[in-house]
Design an enzyme around this catalytic site. Structure first.
Site, PDB file in Angstrom:
ATOM      1  N   HIS A   1      36.557  37.986  37.594  1.00 36.10           N
ATOM      2  CA  HIS A   1      36.634  39.610  37.818  1.00 36.10           C
ATOM      3  C   HIS A   1      37.603  40.043  36.624  1.00 36.10           C
ATOM      4  O   HIS A   1      38.337  39.302  35.749  1.00 36.10           O
ATOM      5  CB  HIS A   1      37.224  40.110  39.095  1.00 36.10           C
ATOM      6  CG  HIS A   1      38.633  39.396  39.473  1.00 36.10           C
ATOM      7  ND1 HIS A   1      38.616  38.215  39.772  1.00 36.10           N
ATOM      8  CD2 HIS A   1      39.481  40.184  39.643  1.00 36.10           C
ATOM      9  CE1 HIS A   1      40.154  38.066  40.195  1.00 36.10           C
ATOM     10  NE2 HIS A   1      40.608  39.212  39.870  1.00 36.10           N
TER      11      HIS A   1
ATOM     12  N   ASP B   1      39.558  36.136  43.155  1.00 37.41           N
ATOM     13  CA  ASP B   1      40.338  36.749  44.141  1.00 37.41           C
ATOM     14  C   ASP B   1      39.528  37.316  45.310  1.00 37.41           C
ATOM     15  O   ASP B   1      40.028  38.400  46.012  1.00 37.41           O
ATOM     16  CB  ASP B   1      41.136  37.954  43.667  1.00 37.41           C
ATOM     17  CG  ASP B   1      42.341  37.374  42.699  1.00 37.41           C
ATOM     18  OD1 ASP B   1      42.527  36.115  42.912  1.00 37.41           O
ATOM     19  OD2 ASP B   1      43.010  38.054  42.060  1.00 37.41           O
TER      20      ASP B   1
ATOM     21  N   ASP C   1      44.952  38.843  34.948  1.00 39.19           N
ATOM     22  CA  ASP C   1      45.593  37.366  35.420  1.00 39.19           C
ATOM     23  C   ASP C   1      44.460  36.493  35.348  1.00 39.19           C
ATOM     24  O   ASP C   1      44.639  35.266  35.711  1.00 39.19           O
ATOM     25  CB  ASP C   1      46.479  37.506  36.577  1.00 39.19           C
ATOM     26  CG  ASP C   1      45.714  38.105  37.670  1.00 39.19           C
ATOM     27  OD1 ASP C   1      44.763  38.984  37.599  1.00 39.19           O
ATOM     28  OD2 ASP C   1      46.211  37.572  38.735  1.00 39.19           O
ATOM     29  N   HIS C   2      43.063  36.800  35.127  1.00 42.35           N
ATOM     30  CA  HIS C   2      41.725  36.196  35.226  1.00 42.35           C
ATOM     31  C   HIS C   2      41.021  36.438  33.942  1.00 42.35           C
ATOM     32  O   HIS C   2      40.461  35.351  33.555  1.00 42.35           O
ATOM     33  CB  HIS C   2      41.043  36.440  36.550  1.00 42.35           C
ATOM     34  CG  HIS C   2      41.669  36.079  37.724  1.00 42.35           C
ATOM     35  ND1 HIS C   2      41.443  34.993  38.396  1.00 42.35           N
ATOM     36  CD2 HIS C   2      42.643  37.012  38.304  1.00 42.35           C
ATOM     37  CE1 HIS C   2      42.111  34.981  39.606  1.00 42.35           C
ATOM     38  NE2 HIS C   2      42.966  36.140  39.563  1.00 42.35           N
TER      39      HIS C   2
ATOM     40  N   HIS D   1      40.287  41.621  36.449  1.00 43.73           N
ATOM     41  CA  HIS D   1      41.818  41.536  36.430  1.00 43.73           C
ATOM     42  C   HIS D   1      42.590  40.665  35.272  1.00 43.73           C
ATOM     43  O   HIS D   1      42.255  39.617  34.946  1.00 43.73           O
ATOM     44  CB  HIS D   1      42.699  41.283  37.938  1.00 43.73           C
ATOM     45  CG  HIS D   1      42.356  42.260  38.730  1.00 43.73           C
ATOM     46  ND1 HIS D   1      42.293  42.089  40.054  1.00 43.73           N
ATOM     47  CD2 HIS D   1      42.058  43.776  38.488  1.00 43.73           C
ATOM     48  CE1 HIS D   1      42.493  43.173  40.723  1.00 43.73           C
ATOM     49  NE2 HIS D   1      42.116  44.245  39.765  1.00 43.73           N
TER      50      HIS D   1
ATOM     51  N   HIS E   1      37.325  43.306  46.178  1.00 43.82           N
ATOM     52  CA  HIS E   1      38.764  43.402  45.328  1.00 43.82           C
ATOM     53  C   HIS E   1      38.659  44.027  44.150  1.00 43.82           C
ATOM     54  O   HIS E   1      39.335  44.596  43.691  1.00 43.82           O
ATOM     55  CB  HIS E   1      38.861  41.776  45.193  1.00 43.82           C
ATOM     56  CG  HIS E   1      40.264  41.537  44.471  1.00 43.82           C
ATOM     57  ND1 HIS E   1      41.345  41.597  44.979  1.00 43.82           N
ATOM     58  CD2 HIS E   1      40.561  40.973  43.020  1.00 43.82           C
ATOM     59  CE1 HIS E   1      42.516  41.581  44.288  1.00 43.82           C
ATOM     60  NE2 HIS E   1      41.923  40.921  43.217  1.00 43.82           N
TER      61      HIS E   1
ATOM     62  N   HIS F   1      44.281  31.813  43.440  1.00 50.17           N
ATOM     63  CA  HIS F   1      45.581  31.821  43.455  1.00 50.17           C
ATOM     64  C   HIS F   1      46.045  30.792  44.502  1.00 50.17           C
ATOM     65  O   HIS F   1      45.354  30.532  45.553  1.00 50.17           O
ATOM     66  CB  HIS F   1      46.177  33.129  43.833  1.00 50.17           C
ATOM     67  CG  HIS F   1      46.091  34.067  42.872  1.00 50.17           C
ATOM     68  ND1 HIS F   1      47.021  34.497  41.783  1.00 50.17           N
ATOM     69  CD2 HIS F   1      44.890  35.006  42.416  1.00 50.17           C
ATOM     70  CE1 HIS F   1      46.704  35.323  41.140  1.00 50.17           C
ATOM     71  NE2 HIS F   1      45.375  35.874  41.440  1.00 50.17           N
TER      72      HIS F   1
END
Length: 266
Positions: free
Chosen positions: A54, A147, A58-59, A56, A122, A185
């Protein structure tokens, strides 16, 4: 097929999805390219694709750097063999080269088949990737859930509804029970602490608690079958969970569970 987790921040996982006969690998959710490349070098594999669950940061935050490093920093060795690498992701993923949607398919190396599962909630562009080894048909492979699904938990509903999360987790629940879960995570300890307040008499929750106590890295130690036994977000029809939420309809149960988890400080 072999999967190597790479901890790229305090709790963020990237992964190397390795086709062992060819020594080719895809990197899933690259954030820190240097850390991932170091593990790839140690494993003796070449990165030939990127996969992003996705948008975001942090990915997906390493996507541009991954493409840049592949095309420039490692020239001529990598470029002479792989002039460009595909980066697979949903519609909102930055620096992707290949848009994927529900039901899409692609391969990594000669033996790994990847099927795309749209799991919006999400984020609207969330895609889970079910990878199987075509040379070992007796194994159900693994699923990279970003996530959407965590060990013992699920992601927040940033861009979707409780009904959408229920539908997305139900889609994952339809995978073979022995499918290994690789999540985005390391949240297992907090998830199981919450689960103990919702389903304290469930012996499977006790097993998850023991797993979290004994393993600093828990990703890859759970299966879809395990999640259906100990993940409260995948057990909406259980009496204890309906009683804990004061709801019966699946969307209402899911919505209340997420509200309780958001406020949980245990």
């Amino acid at each position: 097929m072999r999967v190597v987790p790479v901890l790229v921040s305090a709790d963020n996982y990237a992964y190397l999805l390795i086709d062992e006969p060819t020594r080719k690998a895809a990197v899933v959710d690259v954030l820190d390219v240097e850390k991932v490349q170091a593990v790839a070098d140690k494993e003796g594999v070449s990165i030939v694709a990127g996969i992003t669950t996705h948008h975001h940061q942090d990915h997906s935050g390493g996507n541009k750097a991954c493409l840049f490093l592949t095309s420039l920093m490692y020239w001529p060795l990598t470029v002479s063999t792989y002039p460009s690498i595909p980066v697979y992701g949903g519609f909102d993923v930055p620096a992707k080269t290949h848009l994927v949607e529900d039901g899409g398919e692609f391969t990594v190396g000669d033996n790994i088949h990847v099927r795309c599962l749209a799991t919006p909630c999400h984020t609207k562009d969330s895609i889970c990737f079910h990878a199987t080894d075509t040379s070992i048909k007796s194994q159900s492979g693994g699923v990279f859930t970003g996530d959407t699904l965590f060990l013992g938990g699920c992601g927040r509903f940033f861009e979707g509804t409780a009904e959408q999360m229920h539908a997305s987790l139900s889609k994952l629940a339809a995978l073979p029970d022995d499918t290994v879960v690789y999540n985005g995570h390391e949240y297992t300890a907090g998830n199981v602490a919450f689960a103990k307040t919702i389903e304290p008499e469930n012996p499977a929750v006790g097993r998850l608690f023991k797993l979290a106590q004994e393993n600093k890295v828990t990703t890859g130690l759970s299966t879809i079958g395990d999640e259906k036994e100990w993940n409260v977000f995948m057990r909406l029809d259980k009496v204890a969970i309906m009683q804990a939420t004061g709801a019966e309809e699946p969307g209402a149960v899911m919505n209340k569970l997420r509200e309780l988890k958001n406020n949980f400080r245990g």
